[in-house]
Motif scaffolding. Structure first.
Motif, PDB file in Angstrom:
ATOM      1  N   ASN A   2     -13.715   6.688 -86.528  1.00 15.65           N
ATOM      2  CA  ASN A   2     -12.494   7.169 -85.880  1.00 15.65           C
ATOM      3  C   ASN A   2     -12.806   8.120 -84.727  1.00 15.65           C
ATOM      4  O   ASN A   2     -13.730   8.923 -84.818  1.00 15.65           O
ATOM      5  CB  ASN A   2     -11.672   7.913 -86.937  1.00 15.65           C
ATOM      6  N   LYS A   4     -12.200  11.393 -82.355  1.00 17.72           N
ATOM      7  CA  LYS A   4     -11.864  12.768 -82.770  1.00 17.72           C
ATOM      8  C   LYS A   4     -11.294  13.554 -81.590  1.00 17.72           C
ATOM      9  O   LYS A   4     -11.766  13.428 -80.453  1.00 17.72           O
ATOM     10  CB  LYS A   4     -13.143  13.443 -83.273  1.00 17.72           C
ATOM     11  N   ASP A  25      -8.987  11.655 -85.885  1.00 21.56           N
ATOM     12  CA  ASP A  25      -9.478  12.859 -86.572  1.00 21.56           C
ATOM     13  C   ASP A  25      -9.167  14.063 -85.693  1.00 21.56           C
ATOM     14  O   ASP A  25      -9.161  13.959 -84.466  1.00 21.56           O
ATOM     15  CB  ASP A  25     -10.991  12.772 -86.801  1.00 21.56           C
TER      16      ASP A  25
END
Ligand code: DGY
Length: 318
Positions: A2, A4, A25
């Motif tokens: 993912n 961030k 995130d």
């Protein structure tokens, strides 16, 4: 893995909710004070998205510390805190939040104009100190507003909105820079060179971005040209004015007064500024209304999410 995002400050909840729902995130510096540069560099080491504020310095050192960075989203319309050229050379998108704070910043410039010319903060202090002993012909005399000459330096979105708000005051409006057909039509405004504007205005209001060519645009020479009865209003960026020189001319009573929302070395103030009566000082609150700050937060987050999702973003600067 993912992507961030790092958010560098506490912002209104509306923005935080959008971030939390984004699926990316998230790491947040949930404080009102900025992180020192080295701590910020540490925070961006493995992020793709950075949402930052106008007092975060996003220079080459910061960008080099963030090898995965794809987007820098500034929650401000001004982006003089970001090295956009370097970001561009690294293929990093930079976004800002234009439009939303136009009216609120123009309104604050008017609030400051009224405050300094009608001596409102001084009058308020006077009352609170119990010094009012009755109406006096010479008490708290200020400057006229209606019928005076308004000089607007910079007629982008905010400068134009500010100038248009003068309509009810029957002012002569001067502006410098590019022709502005809206101001010409609505106010019969006069597009003049900077020197004429400075010489002839009773109020000079600054609405230009901070660029190299605007650094100390108002300095020793310009203060000499100003009428001794004139006021300077700055809601743009502090370094546009030579603040040490401003303190000198205010101390000497060379101009009538100044009202500032922004400072050359923000948040530090040039020594002497707070000791003067002929200055009104605000803590960079041009966009500080509840609805505007909510919308700024949402736009800054949305800009960041769009870039990270590979969507186009209308607020992309580079
Ligand atoms: C901006 O967005 O640049 C303003 O200065 C914030 O008030």
């Amino acid at each position: 893995m993912n992507k961030k995002i790092f958010l560098s400050r506490r912002i209104p909840d509306a923005g935080i909710r959008l971030l939390k729902d984004s699926g990316f995130d998230l790491d947040m510096h949930q404080q009102d004070e900025p992180l020192p540069p080295e701590a910020l560099r540490e925070k961006v080491r493995d992020v793709q998205g950075l949402i930052c504020l106008l007092d975060d310095t996003i220079d080459a050192a910061l960008i080099n510390a963030a090898p995965k960075l794809e987007v820098i989203s500034n929650m401000a319309v001004g982006y003089n805190n970001i090295d956009t050229g370097y970001a561009k050379s690294r293929g990093i998108a930079v976004c800002n939040t234009p439009g939303i704070l136009t009216q609120s910043t123009a309104e604050l410039a008017w609030a400051l104009l009224f405050a300094i010319s009608r001596r409102i903060p001084e009058a308020d202090t006077f009352m609170r100190e119990g010094r009012f002993s009755g109406w006096k012909p010479l008490l708290m005399l200020g400057g006229d507003i209606s019928g005076q000459t308004l000089g607007v330096i910079g007629t982008g979105r905010i400068g134009t909105a500010f100038a248009l708000m003068s309509k009810g005051f029957n002012m002569r409006v001067l502006y410098s820079g590019k022709p502005n057909p809206e101001l010409d039509k609505e106010l019969h405004a006069e597009n003049v060179d900077l020197e004429t504007l400075i010489r002839e205005s009773d109020f000079i209001s600054l609405h230009i971005p901070l660029r190299k060519e605007n650094h100390h645009l108002i300095g020793k020479k310009e203060f000499t040209l100003m009428k001794p009865t004139a006021y300077l209003i700055n809601t743009a960026r502090g370094p546009v004015v030579d603040e040490a020189e401003l303190v000198r001319v205010l101390k000497a009573g060379r101009i009538a007064g100044a009202a500032l929302d922004v400072y050359e070395n923000e948040p530090a103030l040039t020594p002497g500024l707070t000791e003067l009566d002929n200055v009104v000082l605000a803590p960079h609150i041009g966009s500080a209304t509840v609805p505007v700050r909510n919308r700024l937060a949402v736009m800054a987050v949305d800009n960041c999410l769009k870039i990270l999702r590979g969507e186009s973003c209308e607020n992309r600067i580079v």
